[in-house]
Write an enzyme that holds these catalytic residues in place. Sequence first.
Site, short mmCIF file in Angstrom:
data_model
loop_
_atom_site.label_atom_id
_atom_site.label_comp_id
_atom_site.label_asym_id
_atom_site.label_seq_id
_atom_site.Cartn_x
_atom_site.Cartn_y
_atom_site.Cartn_z
N ASP A 37 0.72 -1.13 0.06
CA ASP A 37 -0.07 0.07 -0.13
C ASP A 37 1.05 1.45 0.12
O ASP A 37 0.19 2.46 0.13
CB ASP A 37 -1.00 -0.06 1.04
CG ASP A 37 -0.06 0.00 2.55
OD1 ASP A 37 1.13 0.04 2.40
OD2 ASP A 37 -0.94 0.17 3.56
N GLY A 38 2.00 1.06 -0.06
CA GLY A 38 3.06 2.06 0.03
C GLY A 38 3.64 2.70 1.11
O GLY A 38 4.55 3.44 1.26
N GLN A 97 9.54 26.98 1.01
CA GLN A 97 8.14 27.61 1.49
C GLN A 97 8.56 27.98 2.68
O GLN A 97 8.06 27.48 3.89
CB GLN A 97 7.07 26.30 1.28
CG GLN A 97 6.85 25.70 -0.11
CD GLN A 97 5.87 24.80 -0.14
OE1 GLN A 97 4.99 24.72 0.71
NE2 GLN A 97 6.09 23.87 -0.89
N ASP A 169 18.89 36.19 -9.06
CA ASP A 169 17.61 36.76 -8.58
C ASP A 169 18.02 37.55 -7.15
O ASP A 169 19.15 37.41 -6.61
CB ASP A 169 16.52 35.77 -8.27
CG ASP A 169 16.85 34.84 -7.23
OD1 ASP A 169 17.72 34.82 -6.45
OD2 ASP A 169 16.19 33.55 -7.39
N LYS A 192 14.61 38.98 -11.59
CA LYS A 192 13.86 37.69 -11.84
C LYS A 192 12.61 37.71 -11.44
O LYS A 192 12.38 38.34 -10.33
CB LYS A 192 14.67 36.54 -11.48
CG LYS A 192 13.93 35.21 -11.77
CD LYS A 192 14.39 33.94 -11.20
CE LYS A 192 13.73 33.42 -10.22
NZ LYS A 192 14.26 32.34 -9.24
#
Length: 325
Positions: A37-38, A97, A169, A192
């Site tokens: 099932d992973g 993030q 950037d 950028k």
Amino acid sequence: MEHLRVISGSANRSLAEEIAKTLKIKLTPIEFKRFSDGELYVRILESVRGADVFVIQPTSPDANLNLMELLITIDAIKRSSPKRITALMPYYGYARQDRKNKPREPITAKLVAKLLEAAGVNRVITIDLHVAQVQGFFDIHSDNLDLIPICVEHILRRKLDHLVFVAPDVGGAPRARFVAKVLHAPIAIIDKRRSEGSGKVIVENIIGEIKGKTCIMVDDMIDTAGTITEAASLLKRKGAKEVYVYATHAVLSGSAIDKLKKSQIKEIVLTNTIEIPKSKRIKKIKIISVAPLLSEIIKRSHDGTPMGVFYENMYKRLGKIMKKC
Ligand code: R5P
């Protein structure tokens, strides 16, 4: 070294093996299994009771799988009475993030820090975080290693003239400025942005003088390679003599390799914080190993010898090389 244990996750086994070889120790055996099932299963195959344990695992692609494997490995170690657990994450995924740009967005870099702490890590070591502030997301001890002395030494040995260090950037300006300062070279910054929908890189302006110069772009990572290939085209269009790239983390996702092959970049110097498969090792790519640095950091962290002294010595060594050049 008696109570030192180094355990490798499955994300970058070859780096862990290189580190173990330098430290003249064996990696502690570990078993990984995947259920149909992973779900993942991890078991440490030797005792770590009372040991100072280092787990080497970059959370490189597949970031979610590698992160989960790291958390489960830490849990397995924690339940086996170690003295201390250090997560040595040569690449810290999700670091981009790091803030809310739009309403209702997560700050996943902080969430990952909380997950590591909840799993039972005592200390985290990272390399060249996307932004150094991510260190502040940890309430436990954390070290973020910079590779600037290693890059500078590599650049010096090339004996290049009329250098200018280019940040691809604005966010990368502190990194470029730092390298440039060591080498007493000027910097340039590329303006950028990414298009709203597709996220395509748009570069239009350069702040700084690059005409007729050898441009060295420095960045923390190459992911899709959009940033550096677009930046390299702009630099060449504006008259740069040659463009080299130094980047720490070889994420190299999607069509990155194809873009790099076709790009105006003469050479791309990457490190092995993320394992680069043979199929991606094109001629233009040169790889510097971070194993000697990480072995020394493990040794110092285990013995409690200061790391600052190690960096001071590296810079002294650089000074001597610079005098000779
Ligand atoms: C951006 O802020 C980063 O420092 C890298 O320049 C960027 O993440 C590289 O991504 P890509 O290779 O996909 O353009």
